[in-house]
Design an enzyme around this catalytic site. Sequence first.
Site, PDB file in Angstrom:
ATOM      1  N   ASP A   4       0.795  -1.236   0.000  1.00 41.73           N
ATOM      2  CA  ASP A   4       0.000   0.000   0.000  1.00 41.73           C
ATOM      3  C   ASP A   4       0.825   1.283   0.000  1.00 41.73           C
ATOM      4  O   ASP A   4       0.270   2.373   0.124  1.00 41.73           O
ATOM      5  CB  ASP A   4      -0.954   0.003   1.201  1.00 41.73           C
ATOM      6  CG  ASP A   4      -0.224  -0.183   2.515  1.00 41.73           C
ATOM      7  OD1 ASP A   4       0.929  -0.659   2.503  1.00 41.73           O
ATOM      8  OD2 ASP A   4      -0.797   0.151   3.567  1.00 41.73           O
ATOM      9  N   GLU A  31      10.793  -4.159  12.383  1.00 44.60           N
ATOM     10  CA  GLU A  31      11.989  -3.641  11.681  1.00 44.60           C
ATOM     11  C   GLU A  31      13.203  -3.742  12.593  1.00 44.60           C
ATOM     12  O   GLU A  31      14.272  -4.230  12.193  1.00 44.60           O
ATOM     13  CB  GLU A  31      11.798  -2.167  11.279  1.00 44.60           C
ATOM     14  CG  GLU A  31      10.620  -1.891  10.363  1.00 44.60           C
ATOM     15  CD  GLU A  31       9.307  -1.625  11.090  1.00 44.60           C
ATOM     16  OE1 GLU A  31       9.239  -1.882  12.317  1.00 44.60           O
ATOM     17  OE2 GLU A  31       8.350  -1.168  10.426  1.00 44.60           O
TER      18      GLU A  31
HETATM   19  C1  UGA Z   1       3.131  -0.673   9.547  1.00 44.93           C
HETATM   20  C2  UGA Z   1       4.529  -1.041   9.098  1.00 44.93           C
HETATM   21  O1  UGA Z   1       4.997  -0.118   8.127  1.00 44.93           O
HETATM   22  C3  UGA Z   1       4.511  -2.410   8.500  1.00 44.93           C
HETATM   23  O2  UGA Z   1       5.703  -2.712   7.905  1.00 44.93           O
HETATM   24  C4  UGA Z   1       4.173  -3.308   9.600  1.00 44.93           C
HETATM   25  O3  UGA Z   1       4.123  -4.605   9.106  1.00 44.93           O
HETATM   26  C5  UGA Z   1       2.836  -2.923  10.183  1.00 44.93           C
HETATM   27  O4  UGA Z   1       2.788  -1.535  10.521  1.00 44.93           O
HETATM   28  C6  UGA Z   1       2.550  -3.658  11.446  1.00 44.93           C
HETATM   29  O5  UGA Z   1       1.927  -3.089  12.291  1.00 44.93           O
HETATM   30  O6  UGA Z   1       2.996  -4.768  11.645  1.00 44.93           O
HETATM   31  P1  UGA Z   1       0.848  -0.359   8.251  1.00 44.93           P
HETATM   32  O7  UGA Z   1       0.776   0.495   7.050  1.00 44.93           O
HETATM   33  O8  UGA Z   1       0.318   0.164   9.504  1.00 44.93           O
HETATM   34  O9  UGA Z   1       2.334  -0.805   8.413  1.00 44.93           O
HETATM   35  O10 UGA Z   1       0.213  -1.804   8.005  1.00 44.93           O
HETATM   36  P2  UGA Z   1      -0.470  -2.388   6.744  1.00 44.93           P
HETATM   37  O11 UGA Z   1      -0.203  -1.625   5.539  1.00 44.93           O
HETATM   38  O12 UGA Z   1      -1.873  -2.703   7.082  1.00 44.93           O
HETATM   39  O13 UGA Z   1       0.291  -3.785   6.614  1.00 44.93           O
HETATM   40  C7  UGA Z   1       1.630  -3.926   6.213  1.00 44.93           C
HETATM   41  C8  UGA Z   1       1.742  -5.029   5.155  1.00 44.93           C
HETATM   42  O14 UGA Z   1       1.250  -6.237   5.667  1.00 44.93           O
HETATM   43  C9  UGA Z   1       0.956  -4.713   3.888  1.00 44.93           C
HETATM   44  O15 UGA Z   1       1.691  -5.116   2.769  1.00 44.93           O
HETATM   45  C10 UGA Z   1      -0.295  -5.539   4.026  1.00 44.93           C
HETATM   46  O16 UGA Z   1      -0.840  -5.986   2.819  1.00 44.93           O
HETATM   47  C11 UGA Z   1       0.180  -6.720   4.870  1.00 44.93           C
HETATM   48  N1  UGA Z   1      -0.878  -7.208   5.783  1.00 44.93           N
HETATM   49  C12 UGA Z   1      -1.604  -6.383   6.566  1.00 44.93           C
HETATM   50  C13 UGA Z   1      -1.159  -8.559   5.792  1.00 44.93           C
HETATM   51  O17 UGA Z   1      -0.545  -9.337   5.069  1.00 44.93           O
HETATM   52  N2  UGA Z   1      -2.152  -9.018   6.622  1.00 44.93           N
HETATM   53  C14 UGA Z   1      -2.883  -8.208   7.406  1.00 44.93           C
HETATM   54  O18 UGA Z   1      -3.781  -8.707   8.119  1.00 44.93           O
HETATM   55  C15 UGA Z   1      -2.600  -6.852   7.379  1.00 44.93           C
HETATM   56 MN    MN Z   2       0.617   0.206   5.115  1.00 43.36          MN
END
Ligand code: UGA
Ligand code: MN
Length: 353
Positions: A211, A294
């Site tokens: 995203d 990270e």
């Molecule tokens: C932040 C951090 O930038 C991420 O690298 C981290 O993994 C995440 O927080 C976290 O809390 O662990 P954020 O933008 O808040 O990211 O989170 P998302 O964009 O919702 O998810 C990060 C990635 O994991 C995305 O590529 C998303 O597709 C994936 N994701 C998210 C999953 O594979 N499963 C989920 O249930 C949610």
């Molecule tokens: Mn994100």
Amino acid sequence: MIRGQVTGEPVQQAEAAMSSDRPLRRLWLRLRALPQPLSLHLRARRLVKACWLLAGVALLLLLLGAFRFYYASQRCSRAAVAPAFAADRRRLLHVAAAPHSAAPQQRTVYVITPTYRRPEQLAELTRLAQTLMHVPALHWLVIEEAACTTAAVAELLARTGVRYDHLVAPMPEECSILPGGKPRGVPQRNRGLQWIRANASRGVLYFADDDNSYDIRLFEEVRSTERVAMWPVGLVGNYGISTPVVVGGRLAGFYDGWISGRKFPVDMAGFAVSVEFLLQRPNAFMPYETGFEEDGFLKSLAPFEPNEIELKANNCTKVLVWHTQTKKNEPSATLDIKKYNNTNLVLLKKIIV
Ligand code: UGA
Ligand code: MN
């Protein structure tokens, strides 16, 4: 009289030579002996003069044309396209013309993208795919949090032309109920690391969430990583940016809205690691620790200290990646199949969530 005086001698010479020469030669000698008509000289000189005049006019027109062309191109590049942008565009066009014509010695960038099924997924992956299509020597590891791959994602990947592997990695059950919330994307990133260990011997790995917004110049910064490189990420937390702090070309600390005792308080999109470096650290992995993913991963690369970080993006003065977030959408309403049976909606509903 005058003519006789001037021409008399050659005529005599010619007549003397005539007796012994062949008829053609005799004729030639006669002709040479005759006085040249004055008008012929004049016409020839006028012709030469006209030619010179024409050449001059042509040269003038040519110069005028060249000047107009130069002036127009200068005005266009000043008004519409900044020189740096023009250079980027030339590079982009070149890459677009031959997306995978990377020189064989170029290191591969392994992009690890965790993803999961939701209403926004195909929109996010379409945008990311069409960014990556412009990057040469790239291998995209798209890893779904699922038990098996999604057909719509498989179709999307197949038509990009990007080199990729489509994998899955379910979240371990005990991790989805952690107190800080689910550590998003962690099983997939660890699956990506496992894939790289099994399939790559050189190159660079980069964790690219599905995203975010990536400038294609970022991937060239990633590619030149020798061990571990870092750069700023825009739109992170209340500071608006997460970045190494640089003084005189050296790391002086970190600027991030949430330090929280982290040794490496950086965003997931803000660093890359060389494959060679990773392979020398067989125990490196990403912990299931929400908020510390990270930091945990970078600490698992020990021996490795912050002063060894390679600072990219012109000493961390450029923003080449943005931590964007898409508005979450509710799953769409169920289709009234009685009403819309035999319509395109049946197919469309199979694509959307
Ligand atoms: C932040 C951090 O930038 C991420 O690298 C981290 O993994 C995440 O927080 C976290 O809390 O662990 P954020 O933008 O808040 O990211 O989170 P998302 O964009 O919702 O998810 C990060 C990635 O994991 C995305 O590529 C998303 O597709 C994936 N994701 C998210 C999953 O594979 N499963 C989920 O249930 C949610
Ligand atoms: Mn994100």
